[in-house]
Design a protein around this motif. Structure first.
Motif, PDB file in Angstrom:
ATOM      1  N   ARG A  37       0.838  -1.196   0.000  1.00 19.78           N
ATOM      2  CA  ARG A  37       0.000   0.000   0.000  1.00 19.78           C
ATOM      3  C   ARG A  37       0.876   1.250   0.000  1.00 19.78           C
ATOM      4  NH1 ARG A  37      -2.420  -0.302   6.187  1.00 19.78           N
ATOM      5  NH2 ARG A  37      -0.488   0.315   7.275  1.00 19.78           N
ATOM      6  N   GLN A  38       0.269   2.338  -0.444  1.00 16.70           N
ATOM      7  CA  GLN A  38       0.964   3.617  -0.452  1.00 16.70           C
ATOM      8  C   GLN A  38       0.028   4.700   0.030  1.00 16.70           C
ATOM      9  OE1 GLN A  38       2.762   4.724  -4.205  1.00 16.70           O
ATOM     10  NE2 GLN A  38       4.187   6.102  -3.175  1.00 16.70           N
ATOM     11  N   ALA A  39       0.389   5.301   1.148  1.00 18.19           N
ATOM     12  CA  ALA A  39      -0.379   6.407   1.708  1.00 18.19           C
ATOM     13  C   ALA A  39       0.156   7.722   1.130  1.00 18.19           C
ATOM     14  CB  ALA A  39      -0.266   6.403   3.224  1.00 18.19           C
ATOM     15  N   PRO A  40      -0.665   8.763   1.150  1.00 19.60           N
ATOM     16  CA  PRO A  40      -0.222  10.058   0.605  1.00 19.60           C
ATOM     17  C   PRO A  40       1.064  10.536   1.274  1.00 19.60           C
ATOM     18  CG  PRO A  40      -2.572  10.094   1.012  1.00 19.60           C
ATOM     19  CD  PRO A  40      -2.064   8.807   1.597  1.00 19.60           C
ATOM     20  N   GLY A  41       2.022  10.895   0.464  1.00 21.80           N
ATOM     21  CA  GLY A  41       3.281  11.412   0.971  1.00 21.80           C
ATOM     22  C   GLY A  41       4.228  10.373   1.520  1.00 21.80           C
ATOM     23  N   LYS A  42       3.875   9.100   1.387  1.00 25.56           N
ATOM     24  CA  LYS A  42       4.729   8.036   1.916  1.00 25.56           C
ATOM     25  C   LYS A  42       5.141   7.087   0.812  1.00 25.56           C
ATOM     26  CE  LYS A  42       2.875   8.068   6.625  1.00 25.56           C
ATOM     27  NZ  LYS A  42       2.330   7.224   7.725  1.00 25.56           N
ATOM     28  N   GLU A  43       6.155   6.300   1.087  1.00 25.59           N
ATOM     29  CA  GLU A  43       6.590   5.306   0.134  1.00 25.59           C
ATOM     30  C   GLU A  43       5.668   4.090   0.188  1.00 25.59           C
ATOM     31  OE1 GLU A  43      11.381   6.292   0.013  1.00 25.59           O
ATOM     32  OE2 GLU A  43      10.671   4.307   0.603  1.00 25.59           O
ATOM     33  N   ARG A  44       5.657   3.348  -0.920  1.00 22.47           N
ATOM     34  CA  ARG A  44       4.891   2.116  -0.955  1.00 22.47           C
ATOM     35  C   ARG A  44       5.498   1.122   0.032  1.00 22.47           C
ATOM     36  NH1 ARG A  44       3.434  -0.212  -6.792  1.00 22.47           N
ATOM     37  NH2 ARG A  44       2.960   2.002  -6.961  1.00 22.47           N
ATOM     38  N   GLU A  45       4.630   0.474   0.821  1.00 24.04           N
ATOM     39  CA  GLU A  45       5.115  -0.447   1.848  1.00 24.04           C
ATOM     40  C   GLU A  45       4.487  -1.829   1.697  1.00 24.04           C
ATOM     41  OE1 GLU A  45       3.973   0.329   5.882  1.00 24.04           O
ATOM     42  OE2 GLU A  45       1.958   1.015   5.326  1.00 24.04           O
ATOM     43  N   PHE A  46       5.256  -2.817   2.098  1.00 25.09           N
ATOM     44  CA  PHE A  46       4.805  -4.204   2.072  1.00 25.09           C
ATOM     45  C   PHE A  46       3.786  -4.450   3.172  1.00 25.09           C
ATOM     46  CE2 PHE A  46       4.861  -8.696   1.895  1.00 25.09           C
ATOM     47  CZ  PHE A  46       4.933  -9.151   3.204  1.00 25.09           C
ATOM     48  N   LEU A  47       2.777  -5.277   2.851  1.00 28.51           N
ATOM     49  CA  LEU A  47       1.762  -5.663   3.833  1.00 28.51           C
ATOM     50  C   LEU A  47       1.746  -7.163   4.099  1.00 28.51           C
ATOM     51  CD1 LEU A  47      -1.287  -3.528   2.646  1.00 28.51           C
ATOM     52  CD2 LEU A  47       0.319  -3.019   4.506  1.00 28.51           C
ATOM     53  N   GLU A  88      -5.214   5.251   9.860  1.00 29.90           N
ATOM     54  CA  GLU A  88      -3.870   5.179   9.280  1.00 29.90           C
ATOM     55  C   GLU A  88      -3.730   4.076   8.239  1.00 29.90           C
ATOM     56  OE1 GLU A  88      -4.691   5.194  12.530  1.00 29.90           O
ATOM     57  OE2 GLU A  88      -3.335   3.890  13.707  1.00 29.90           O
ATOM     58  N   ASP A  89      -4.751   3.266   8.061  1.00 30.78           N
ATOM     59  CA  ASP A  89      -4.748   2.283   6.979  1.00 30.78           C
ATOM     60  C   ASP A  89      -5.179   2.911   5.653  1.00 30.78           C
ATOM     61  OD1 ASP A  89      -6.033  -0.099   9.305  1.00 30.78           O
ATOM     62  OD2 ASP A  89      -3.975   0.002   8.535  1.00 30.78           O
ATOM     63  N   THR A  90      -5.586   4.157   5.686  1.00 31.34           N
ATOM     64  CA  THR A  90      -5.984   4.845   4.456  1.00 31.34           C
ATOM     65  C   THR A  90      -4.818   4.919   3.488  1.00 31.34           C
ATOM     66  OG1 THR A  90      -7.680   6.169   5.560  1.00 31.34           O
ATOM     67  CG2 THR A  90      -6.765   7.045   3.508  1.00 31.34           C
ATOM     68  N   ALA A  91      -5.029   4.401   2.284  1.00 31.57           N
ATOM     69  CA  ALA A  91      -3.954   4.325   1.285  1.00 31.57           C
ATOM     70  C   ALA A  91      -4.516   3.742  -0.003  1.00 31.57           C
ATOM     71  CB  ALA A  91      -2.816   3.432   1.786  1.00 31.57           C
ATOM     72  N   VAL A  92      -3.693   3.762  -1.028  1.00 31.24           N
ATOM     73  CA  VAL A  92      -3.979   3.005  -2.234  1.00 31.24           C
ATOM     74  C   VAL A  92      -3.320   1.638  -2.066  1.00 31.24           C
ATOM     75  CG1 VAL A  92      -3.711   2.858  -4.737  1.00 31.24           C
ATOM     76  CG2 VAL A  92      -4.097   5.082  -3.638  1.00 31.24           C
ATOM     77  N   TYR A  93      -4.087   0.596  -2.274  1.00 30.82           N
ATOM     78  CA  TYR A  93      -3.614  -0.766  -2.071  1.00 30.82           C
ATOM     79  C   TYR A  93      -3.329  -1.419  -3.419  1.00 30.82           C
ATOM     80  CZ  TYR A  93      -4.642  -0.583   2.884  1.00 30.82           C
ATOM     81  OH  TYR A  93      -4.627  -0.258   4.223  1.00 30.82           O
TER      82      TYR A  93
END
Length: 123
Positions: A37-47, A88-93
């Motif tokens: 997932r990638q949240a606004p202003g953050k890097e894409r992270e592994f889930l 805080e789970d808000t993001a593009v998945y």
């Protein structure tokens, strides 16, 4: 490989969503897959990640115990069940696969990315 994620939406904190990722192209049962997932202003992270046969799963600490990855090889689909959602789970998945090497759960370890699906968790 083509990956199409779906199932995102708006949910209240504490709620649940199930994301789906439909795969086509290369034989789905031959590769490991995952969710990022990638949240606004953050890097894409592994889930989460799952092996080709579903026998082994791995999770990021931030979602362990709340999210569950699974797959149905007969339907060429990977799922991400998300419970106890937080703002805080808000993001593009994004679904991802193949994972080039089990144990390398980083952006550079992914061969293909699906188009993302937006998840928004309201407080």
């Amino acid at each position: 490989v083509q990956l199409q994620a779906s199932g995102g939406g708006l949910v209240q904190a504490g709620g649940s969503l199930r994301l789906s990722c439909a795969a086509s192209g290369r034989t789905f049962t031959t590769y490991n897959a995952g969710w990022f997932r990638q949240a606004p202003g953050k890097e894409r992270e592994f889930l989460a990640a799952i092996t080709w046969n579903g026998a082994i799963t791995h999770y990021a600490n931030s979602v362990k115990g709340r999210f569950t990855i699974s797959r149905d090889n007969a339907k060429n689909t990977v799922y991400l069940q998300m419970n106890s959602l937080k703002p805080e789970d808000t993001a593009v998945y994004y679904c991802a696969g193949p994972l080039l090497r089990w144990g390398v759960f980083e952006n550079h370890g992914v061969e293909y990315w699906g188009k993302g699906t937006q998840v928004t968790v309201s407080s």
